[in-house]
Every structure is written in C-alpha cells, then in structure tokens.
Write an enzyme that holds these catalytic residues in place. Structure first.
Site, PDB file in Angstrom:
ATOM      1  N   ALA A  76     -45.672 -60.140-104.946  1.00  0.00           N
ATOM      2  CA  ALA A  76     -46.640 -60.107-103.845  1.00  0.00           C
ATOM      3  C   ALA A  76     -48.052 -59.824-104.332  1.00  0.00           C
ATOM      4  O   ALA A  76     -49.022 -60.267-103.722  1.00  0.00           O
ATOM      5  CB  ALA A  76     -46.221 -59.077-102.794  1.00  0.00           C
ATOM      6  N   THR A  77     -48.190 -59.099-105.450  1.00  0.00           N
ATOM      7  CA  THR A  77     -49.537 -58.867-105.978  1.00  0.00           C
ATOM      8  C   THR A  77     -50.196 -60.199-106.332  1.00  0.00           C
ATOM      9  O   THR A  77     -51.335 -60.478-105.927  1.00  0.00           O
ATOM     10  CB  THR A  77     -49.469 -57.959-107.230  1.00  0.00           C
ATOM     11  OG1 THR A  77     -48.932 -56.695-106.845  1.00  0.00           O
ATOM     12  CG2 THR A  77     -50.853 -57.774-107.850  1.00  0.00           C
ATOM     13  N   ASN A 159     -46.746 -50.454 -96.035  1.00  0.00           N
ATOM     14  CA  ASN A 159     -45.791 -49.945 -97.025  1.00  0.00           C
ATOM     15  C   ASN A 159     -45.699 -48.425 -97.040  1.00  0.00           C
ATOM     16  O   ASN A 159     -44.668 -47.875 -97.386  1.00  0.00           O
ATOM     17  CB  ASN A 159     -46.138 -50.460 -98.434  1.00  0.00           C
ATOM     18  CG  ASN A 159     -47.570 -50.187 -98.821  1.00  0.00           C
ATOM     19  OD1 ASN A 159     -48.503 -50.601 -98.121  1.00  0.00           O
ATOM     20  ND2 ASN A 159     -47.772 -49.495 -99.921  1.00  0.00           N
ATOM     21  N   GLN A 187     -43.204 -56.027 -97.108  1.00  0.00           N
ATOM     22  CA  GLN A 187     -42.308 -55.004 -96.543  1.00  0.00           C
ATOM     23  C   GLN A 187     -41.564 -55.505 -95.301  1.00  0.00           C
ATOM     24  O   GLN A 187     -40.853 -54.718 -94.668  1.00  0.00           O
ATOM     25  CB  GLN A 187     -43.127 -53.761 -96.150  1.00  0.00           C
ATOM     26  CG  GLN A 187     -43.782 -53.046 -97.310  1.00  0.00           C
ATOM     27  CD  GLN A 187     -42.807 -52.182 -98.108  1.00  0.00           C
ATOM     28  OE1 GLN A 187     -41.714 -51.859 -97.645  1.00  0.00           O
ATOM     29  NE2 GLN A 187     -43.194 -51.831 -99.314  1.00  0.00           N
ATOM     30  N   SER A 207     -42.304 -60.731-101.703  1.00  0.00           N
ATOM     31  CA  SER A 207     -41.838 -60.178-102.970  1.00  0.00           C
ATOM     32  C   SER A 207     -40.324 -60.077-102.909  1.00  0.00           C
ATOM     33  O   SER A 207     -39.767 -59.706-101.875  1.00  0.00           O
ATOM     34  CB  SER A 207     -42.446 -58.789-103.178  1.00  0.00           C
ATOM     35  OG  SER A 207     -41.973 -58.220-104.377  1.00  0.00           O
ATOM     36  N   HIS A 209     -38.378 -58.031-104.885  1.00  0.00           N
ATOM     37  CA  HIS A 209     -37.785 -56.715-105.190  1.00  0.00           C
ATOM     38  C   HIS A 209     -37.873 -55.694-104.066  1.00  0.00           C
ATOM     39  O   HIS A 209     -37.358 -54.595-104.189  1.00  0.00           O
ATOM     40  CB  HIS A 209     -38.352 -56.156-106.509  1.00  0.00           C
ATOM     41  CG  HIS A 209     -39.722 -55.549-106.410  1.00  0.00           C
ATOM     42  ND1 HIS A 209     -39.909 -54.199-106.199  1.00  0.00           N
ATOM     43  CD2 HIS A 209     -40.960 -56.087-106.520  1.00  0.00           C
ATOM     44  CE1 HIS A 209     -41.215 -53.934-106.194  1.00  0.00           C
ATOM     45  NE2 HIS A 209     -41.871 -55.062-106.378  1.00  0.00           N
ATOM     46  N   THR A 247     -43.869 -72.298-116.608  1.00  0.00           N
ATOM     47  CA  THR A 247     -42.455 -72.663-116.490  1.00  0.00           C
ATOM     48  C   THR A 247     -41.779 -71.788-115.451  1.00  0.00           C
ATOM     49  O   THR A 247     -41.925 -70.564-115.475  1.00  0.00           O
ATOM     50  CB  THR A 247     -41.758 -72.486-117.856  1.00  0.00           C
ATOM     51  OG1 THR A 247     -42.392 -73.359-118.789  1.00  0.00           O
ATOM     52  CG2 THR A 247     -40.275 -72.809-117.753  1.00  0.00           C
ATOM     53  N   CYS A 331     -47.933 -47.464-105.787  1.00  0.00           N
ATOM     54  CA  CYS A 331     -49.060 -48.297-106.175  1.00  0.00           C
ATOM     55  C   CYS A 331     -50.292 -47.453-106.478  1.00  0.00           C
ATOM     56  O   CYS A 331     -51.220 -47.878-107.129  1.00  0.00           O
ATOM     57  CB  CYS A 331     -49.368 -49.275-105.054  1.00  0.00           C
ATOM     58  SG  CYS A 331     -47.959 -49.538-104.004  1.00  0.00           S
TER      59      CYS A 331
HETATM   60  C1  LIG Z   1     -44.792 -53.868-103.073  1.00  0.00           C
HETATM   61  C2  LIG Z   1     -45.920 -54.430-102.317  1.00  0.00           C
HETATM   62  C3  LIG Z   1     -46.825 -55.314-102.923  1.00  0.00           C
HETATM   63  C4  LIG Z   1     -46.740 -55.673-104.385  1.00  0.00           C
HETATM   64  O1  LIG Z   1     -45.643 -56.487-104.603  1.00  0.00           O
HETATM   65  P1  LIG Z   1     -45.174 -56.826-106.117  1.00  0.00           P
HETATM   66  O2  LIG Z   1     -44.149 -57.890-105.921  1.00  0.00           O
HETATM   67  O3  LIG Z   1     -44.596 -55.541-106.634  1.00  0.00           O
HETATM   68  O4  LIG Z   1     -46.366 -57.269-106.857  1.00  0.00           O
HETATM   69  C5  LIG Z   1     -47.840 -55.834-102.149  1.00  0.00           C
HETATM   70  N1  LIG Z   1     -47.963 -55.523-100.854  1.00  0.00           N
HETATM   71  C6  LIG Z   1     -47.117 -54.677-100.242  1.00  0.00           C
HETATM   72  C7  LIG Z   1     -47.293 -54.388 -98.792  1.00  0.00           C
HETATM   73  C8  LIG Z   1     -46.070 -54.101-100.944  1.00  0.00           C
HETATM   74  O5  LIG Z   1     -45.253 -53.259-100.330  1.00  0.00           O
END
Ligand SMILES: *Cc1c(COP(=O)(O)O)cnc(C)c1O
Length: 388
Positions: A76-77, A159, A187, A207, A209, A247, A331
């Site tokens: 997500a970053t 988050n 989230q 994201s 994870h 890739t 974060c």
């Molecule tokens: C975790 C999170 C991110 C970052 O996501 P990554 O996949 O770890 O880079 C960005 N925005 C929110 C709201 C998040 O909770």
C-alpha cells in the site's frame, strides 16, 4: 516463539493464512509454477502468467473492479505513492502547473509524506482536520474543493483508530466537482463492503499483509477516469500496462489473490464472531477506571480499538510484555513521536502517549480476550496502587 505475548496487533500485520501459503508454495521450486510471467514464448511463462491473471481477477472480484484496472505494486505504501505522484505528474503534463490536493491530518504516513513531497514541488495542499467525532465528513471535503482541486486522498478505515470514512459519499461530491478520489483501503478489505463499480472512487490502494496475505505485495486500482492521467513512477520493461515495471512476483501475487478470495464480508459468520469478541473486549476495557475510547464510537470497524489510559502510574510497556499490542503506530515507531492521529483528534501529548491500540483478527479467540481483560485489570490496578 516460547511464552510469546498474545497477538493483538492485526492492524499492523496479519499472519499468512495456511491456505495462502499453499498457493504461494505452488509458485516456488523447480517442480512448481516458477516461470517468469513475462516469458510468453513458452509453457513455463504462460503458466506463471495464468497464475498472475487469476490472482488479478480474484482481487478485482473482491472489490467489484475490472481485472485490467488492478496494477500490482509492492504494497500500500507504493500504491499510495503511485496514485498521488502518478496523477500529479499526469496533470502537470496536461496543464503545465501544479494544482490543489486535499487530504486529512488522519492519514497514514505513506500518504502524508508523499503529499508533503508534492507540496515541495509546488502543489497547494489542504489537510482537513477531523470534526468533533473524529471523522472527516463529506461536507468538510465539499467545502475544501477549489476550482483547481485535482485530487482528494482519504483512507477508508483509519489504521490507528478503526474509524470509517464515508468515502462513497465523498466520492460523489469529488466526482461532481470534476476531481479524482484516491482511497487508501489497506485496512478495509474483509471488513467493509467495497464495490468499485458502484462507487465514485478513481484510485484505491490495497495491501496483502493486512488481510492474511504475504508482506511485500499490494495493488493499486486505477479506474477509467484516472487511467489517462496516470504516469509510471517505476520504469523498465513496461510491465503492468506500462504503469509499473519489474518482473512480477508470481508467488506473492498468487498469495494476495488467494488472501483476497478468502477475505470475509461484513455480516458473514466470521465477521459476527469477531464483532462479538470485540464487543466483549471493548466493554470490559472501557469499564476499567480511567480508560476511554479514542475516535468515533459508532462509525467504526469492530476489530480495532484505540484506548486512552488516563492513570498516572500507567506504563504501556507492562501491557506490551504480555499482550502484543501497539503502543504507537508501527509506521511511526521509528520516530518515537506521539501519534499524529491522536494529536489531530485533540488529545494532548501525555494522553497520546498513554494510548494503546488493540486489534483482533482471524486467529483471535475468546481465551485471548479473557486474558487481555485480566492483564489490563491487573496492570491498571498496579498502576493506581503505585500512587499510594
Ligand atoms: C499498512 C498500511 C499502509 C502501508 O502498507 P504496506 O503494504 O505495508 O506498504 C498504508 N496505509 C494504511 C492505512 C495501512 O494500514
């Protein structure tokens, strides 16, 4: 991990579901689907490409999008960076001058720091403050729209707080104004209904994870109104319709597809189970002296609770040794600053530092919740006793 604390930090990351691991393993190893998805000239590449496209469809189906609107990223970053910088650059190429962006003080650093970078490049930025309930309301966004507003970026679920932004209503207003809406939905997957076909959202970040998939993989939804303005930020072989070269990580992508296919829906039995567990946790903790809820009490997902513990002898480290909870957003923890989100809600520095986030998820049990209530009760009793 022997005698590890119980896990209450699902909002920071989730374990990878066993079924997702199976899917990922099928893309690793000499007997598996290990080919390069871009090697279209032979069967190894074609099989890998099929796995990638199946996963793209799974992610698209989960959020009501067309598969071709889903672009793979590293998380997500990166999705937030691509959305904001990619559109800003596209606008510049059209009108040759920076315009106005709207975001909020409650956003993730991946949005706030990216917006700050665009501001250095000449963009005007409005950072909306939350209302008394701690929310960014559609009317506040509406009031901030200017003739030169190009892009609005707001998160679906906060988050740190678990509060929900009414991004569907905001999207209607932003679209009527002729600007684009980007939503960070890291989230939200599995917790909120998302139907991009029916919502006025132009860009959405995901994201894996945060939803029982692997770290290091994410996606950006680039809707039809955003697509002509989007400019790549990673150049190379022209992968992903030229929007993001490199890739493709077949095993990560297949894992994300599987995780999104397994993600729940509000109202399903797993969601109800977690809502019930969360209610017990919330009611039990709020009954303790000096404990209050941060953020709007009603417009929220149940899974994430942010609590202020206003008790002089309280030290969150005592909790964290037994419960893996967040004493500051993962974060922000590199900087050890008080949470910018809690400060924006009007908490003072002391209150912000005496706040903790607990978040539950798929592997949380009733026994975990009982244990958390017991630990909080004991630690807070010790804290107030220390004052005498
Ligand atoms: C975790 C999170 C991110 C970052 O996501 P990554 O996949 O770890 O880079 C960005 N925005 C929110 C709201 C998040 O909770």
């Amino acid at each position: 991990m022997p005698s590890a604390p119980l896990y209450f930090d699902y909002a920071a990351t989730t374990p990878v579901d066993d079924r997702v691991i199976e899917t990922m393993l099928a893309c690793l190893g000499s007997q598996a689907n290990f080919g390069n998805p871009a090697s279209s000239g032979h069967a190894f590449g074609q099989a890998a490409r099929n796995a990638v496209e199946q996963a793209r469809q799974q992610v698209a189906d989960r959020v009501g999008a067309q598969a071709e609107a889903v672009v793979w990223t590293s998380g997500a970053t990166e999705s937030n960076n691509l959305a904001l910088k990619g559109i800003a650059q596209g606008v510049l190429q059209g009108v040759m001058q920076p315009g106005h962006l709207i975001t909020s003080q409650l956003e993730h650093k991946a949005v706030l720091d990216t917006v700050a970078e665009l501001e250095r490049q000449g963009w005007a930025v409005t950072r909306l403050a939350p209302d008394a309930a701690g929310l960014i309301q559609p009317a506040a966004v509406q009031a901030a729209l200017r003739a030169d507003t190009r892009l609005v970026s707001l998160m679906a679920v906060n988050n740190e707080l678990g509060t929900i932004t009414d991004f569907a209503a905001i999207g209607e207003r932003v679209r009527a104004h002729g600007a684009l809406l980007h939503v960070d939905a890291a989230q939200a997957v599995g917790k909120l209904a998302i139907d991009l076909n029916a919502m006025a959202v132009d860009l959405m970040s995901f994201s894996a994870h945060k939803a029982y998939g692997p770290k290091g993989i994410g996606a950006l939804y680039v809707g039809p109104r955003a697509r002509p303005l989007m400019r790549a930020q990673m150049h190379g072989g022209g992968h992903e319709q030229g929007l993001r070269s490199g890739t493709l990580a077949t095993h990560q992508i297949a894992g994300m597809g599987s995780a999104f296919a397994l993600a729940g829906q509000p109202g399903d039995s797993e969601h109800q189970r977690l809502a019930q567990l969360a209610r017990r946790l919330r009611e039990g903790l709020l009954a303790l002296p000096g404990v209050t809820l941060n953020g709007c009490a009603s417009q929220r997902i149940p899974h994430t609770l942010n609590l202020c513990i206003d008790s002089k002898g309280f030290n969150s480290a005592a909790l964290a040794s037994e419960l893996a909870l967040s004493t500051t957003s993962a974060c922000n923890s590199a900087s050890n600053a008080a949470s910018h989100v809690l400060l924006a809600l009007g908490l003072n520095e002391h209150q912000a530092r005496n706040s903790v986030r607990l978040s539950i998820g798929r592997f949380s049990t009733e026994a975990d919740v009982n244990k958390a209530l017991e630990v909080f009760g004991r630690v807070l009793a010790t804290a107030s006793a220390a004052l005498w």
